[in-house]
Structures are given as C-alpha cells and as structure tokens.
Scaffold this motif. Structure first.
Motif, PDB file in Angstrom:
ATOM      1  N   ARG A 121     -41.428 -33.392  -8.286  1.00  0.00           N
ATOM      2  CA  ARG A 121     -40.258 -34.240  -8.016  1.00  0.00           C
ATOM      3  C   ARG A 121     -38.984 -33.457  -8.311  1.00  0.00           C
TER       4      ARG A 121
ATOM      5  N   GLU B 142     -40.059 -36.577  -3.997  1.00  0.00           N
ATOM      6  CA  GLU B 142     -41.331 -36.187  -4.601  1.00  0.00           C
ATOM      7  C   GLU B 142     -42.333 -35.869  -3.502  1.00  0.00           C
TER       8      GLU B 142
ATOM      9  N   GLN C 210     -46.198 -34.276 -12.119  1.00  0.00           N
ATOM     10  CA  GLN C 210     -47.279 -35.174 -12.530  1.00  0.00           C
ATOM     11  C   GLN C 210     -48.590 -34.450 -12.271  1.00  0.00           C
TER      12      GLN C 210
ATOM     13  N   LEU D 181     -39.383 -32.436 -12.171  1.00  0.00           N
ATOM     14  CA  LEU D 181     -40.410 -33.212 -12.865  1.00  0.00           C
ATOM     15  C   LEU D 181     -41.745 -33.000 -12.167  1.00  0.00           C
TER      16      LEU D 181
ATOM     17  N   SER E 164     -42.899 -38.061 -13.899  1.00  0.00           N
ATOM     18  CA  SER E 164     -41.943 -38.342 -14.975  1.00  0.00           C
ATOM     19  C   SER E 164     -41.898 -37.275 -16.064  1.00  0.00           C
ATOM     20  N   THR E 165     -42.776 -36.277 -15.980  1.00  0.00           N
ATOM     21  CA  THR E 165     -42.768 -35.220 -16.996  1.00  0.00           C
ATOM     22  C   THR E 165     -41.713 -34.189 -16.629  1.00  0.00           C
TER      23      THR E 165
ATOM     24  N   ASP F 147     -33.374 -37.470  -4.493  1.00  0.00           N
ATOM     25  CA  ASP F 147     -34.518 -37.589  -5.398  1.00  0.00           C
ATOM     26  C   ASP F 147     -35.755 -37.643  -4.506  1.00  0.00           C
TER      27      ASP F 147
END
Length: 377
Positions: free
Chosen positions: A181, A162, A115, A113, A129-130, A160
């Motif tokens: 992420r 980022e 941002q 993901l 979140s993309t 997880d």
C-alpha cells in the motif's frame, strides 16, 4: 548546505538586509533572519521546500499487463529499501538542520505499508496497515537525533493505493503473495518555537484516471496550509505538489484550483512546493507548462527569481535510481511564490553538491531542496 555555502549565505543575507537589518545567529545550530529593530518590516521568514521521492519507479507497475501486476509490484517495491530511505531522509534532515528554517514543506512524503500474507487476491477485506517506511517520521526522528526539534503541523493524504505483490524470483504460491500500500502525502513541519494554527488541506478535483491491473484509481494531488506568527507577523504558508508535465491540462486545472484556495486567505501567502512547471529559460520545451505563467500572472512573486536574477537555480532531476554521480539538472520545478510580502532576502539550492551524494553514493532525492529567506510585510 556545505559549510562554505552556509557562510556565503550568511554574508549574502547580511549584505541584503542593510545596516538596520542584521543577521542574528539565533536558533538551534543555525541562523534565522531577524532585524535588530524589533517586530515588523525588515524581518525575515525562513522556509524550505523538498520533494522527498517515492523511492521506486512507478512506471514498472503502470506499464505492466494485468496478468503481471503482482510481479511488477514486487519488483517496484524491492527498489524501496535499496533506495535507502532512512539514510536519504537523514541527509534531508541535515539540510534542514543546517539552516533551521521556521517552516518546511514536504512533497512525495510517502508512507509505505504492507500486509503479509496478503488478502488482495481474495477481495482485500483488510487494508494493509503495517508501516514499513514513513518518510515524514524518518525526517522528524533524524532531526530530533540532530538536536533540532520540529513538529508535524499537518499531513494530507493524496493517492492511497494497494496492490498485490510477488517478490522477485518467487514461486506464485498463495502464501508468497503480499499486499503493498502506497500513500502519497504532502506535509508541513514547523520548528518547535514557532506558533502556528489553522491547519488546512485537501485534494484537487482535477486528477488523472489510471487503470492499474484490476484497479481503477484517480491519482490525487493535494495541498496543505497553516497560519504562522513570525516575529509578530501572521502569514499563511502552503505547500503543494501538482501533477507532472505528462498531463498539462490536469496540472493547469490544479493550479487554477490552487489560486481559488489562496484567494480566500486574509493573510500574506507564501506557496512552496513542487509545481512541476519549469520556470527556467533553458528548460526543455516539453517541461514548460502554462502553470508557472498562470501563477505569476495572478500576482505571485517568484522569490528565487527576485533574489537571484540571472541564476536559474535548477532543482531537478536526478536519475530515478539516484546513483548518477554527476548532477544533470535542467529544470527549476521547486518554487517559492509570494503574495503580500515585502521582498526576498536570500535563496539557496541545497542537497545537490557532490558531498550530498558521496555520503551514501545516492542523492537524497531526485530533487534538490530550496531554502529561502523572505522579507515579512
């Protein structure tokens, strides 16, 4: 699996099954193993396990000094699209489609993901979140496009993390930073005509503690399981990805946690995954952790070793770039381990032939996949 090897698989399985256990060419586009005598002993469960690969070289980030983390993350992330994730997952879908197993276990089934612009440098108030690449979704979509209907039974998130990124050859201006992420996952796919229930999963307590620039992170590994009904028999299928051979104590601790988890199963158990513990005699000594022996000593049957004695069945590892034209495998890390089953019918290492490379001039993963047919109790 090539057409020639596919035919050999059918012949070998038919020979093993004996006169009363024949191979029925049922299912969508490929056989699964079934006895003519109806439900019960003599029938087979078919499965695959595949490590799909992150698509980058994490070492670029792990070895970077704190001040260079954004540059290192940018360089590492730039490798992801160049690894051709959609094309690679399509090749893995081809392997699944060739044999149509009842169930598939996936490891390193990551989701990337992003941002843009990022907010990590101001405290990271909003997680990226993309979704840019979801390897599970890519495989399922590719299977559907090939006429093979599989459902996602369960996905378990492991690590997880980022971090801020700066694209290569870009000025370090605030507007040029973005956040990346990575969500590492294990997943189970089930063919649409197979009944399943009781999806479970989790992370091991044992894990590496990593310091990556400003971020301190416990590197999680995990497991996922489901119960299935195959030819009238209920069994439990579990997939997992244990820590690498660089941290043997952590890996062995995870293996012991795994044994405690499967000890609770009232059903016959099949575990399939990347155990990161070399099971072949010729493997380098540094790759032979205690995990494999621990699992076998606990009463688990090595399906490949039973089906193909004398054949090492190597599954790993290609160069991380995936562009080595000659396979240099020296380890069998991808295993199928059984407890309470009637025996093994046939196994096949898939995705390691030159034809699997020549389609895109990249291997589908740094691991080969493993297909097995195991005799139900």
């Amino acid at each position: 699996m090539s057409r020639t090897r596919y035919i050999l698989a059918v012949i070998a399985a038919g020979t093993f099954a004996s006169a009363c256990d024949s191979l029925s060419p049922t299912g969508i586009g490929g056989p699964y193993f079934k006895s003519e005598s109806g439900d019960g002993a003599g029938q087979f469960m078919t499965l695959m396990t595949q490590n799909t690969l992150l698509g980058t070289q994490i070492g670029i980030v792990l070895s970077a000094p704190p001040s260079e983390i954004p540059l290192a993350v940018g360089r590492a992330y730039a490798l992801v699209p160049s690894s051709q994730p959609a094309e690679r997952m399509g090749r893995i879908a081809d392997q699944i489609r060739a044999s149509m197993p009842d169930v598939v276990g996936l490891q390193e089934a990551v989701k990337w993901l992003a941002q843009r612009p990022g907010d990590f440098l101001i405290g990271n108030p909003v997680p990226a979140s993309t979704v840019e690449y979801d390897l599970v979704e890519l495989i399922v979509d590719a299977l559907r496009a090939r006429g093979a209907d599989y459902r996602v039974a369960i996905i378990v998130d492991n690590t997880d993390i980022e971090l801020p990124a700066l694209p290569p050859n870009t000025l370090p201006l605030p507007q040029n930073f973005f956040d990346v992420r990575l969500v590492d996952r294990v997943a189970i796919l089930v063919r649409s005509d197979v009944e399943f229930w009781n999806a479970q999963g989790g992370n091991y307590d044992a894990g590496l503690q990593l310091q990556i620039g400003p971020v301190q992170k416990k590197f999680l590994r995990g497991w996922a399981s489901i119960d299935l009904k195959i030819h009238g028999r209920a069994v439990r299928f579990l997939t997992t990805h244990l820590e690498t051979q660089d941290a043997p104590p952590v890996q062995v601790a995870q293996a012991n946690e795994l044994l405690a988890i499967v000890a609770q199963s009232p059903l016959p158990v099949v575990m399939a995954g990347d155990f990161n513990s070399a099971a072949n005699a010729s493997a380098p000594a540094s790759t032979k952790t205690a995990t494999y022996g621990t699992l076998v000593s606990a009463g688990f049957q090595d399906a490949w070793a039973d089906a193909h004695p004398g054949d090492e069945g190597l599954t790993c590892c290609h160069d991380a770039s995936l562009v080595n034209p000659i396979a240099g495998f020296d380890q069998r890390l991808d295993l199928v381990l059984l407890r309470g089953f009637g025996g093994t019918g046939f196994g096949e290492v898939v995705g390691e032939e030159l034809t699997d490379f020549s389609v895109t001039n990249r291997w589908p993963s740094d691991h080969a996949g493993l297909f097995m047919a195991v005799r139900l109790p």
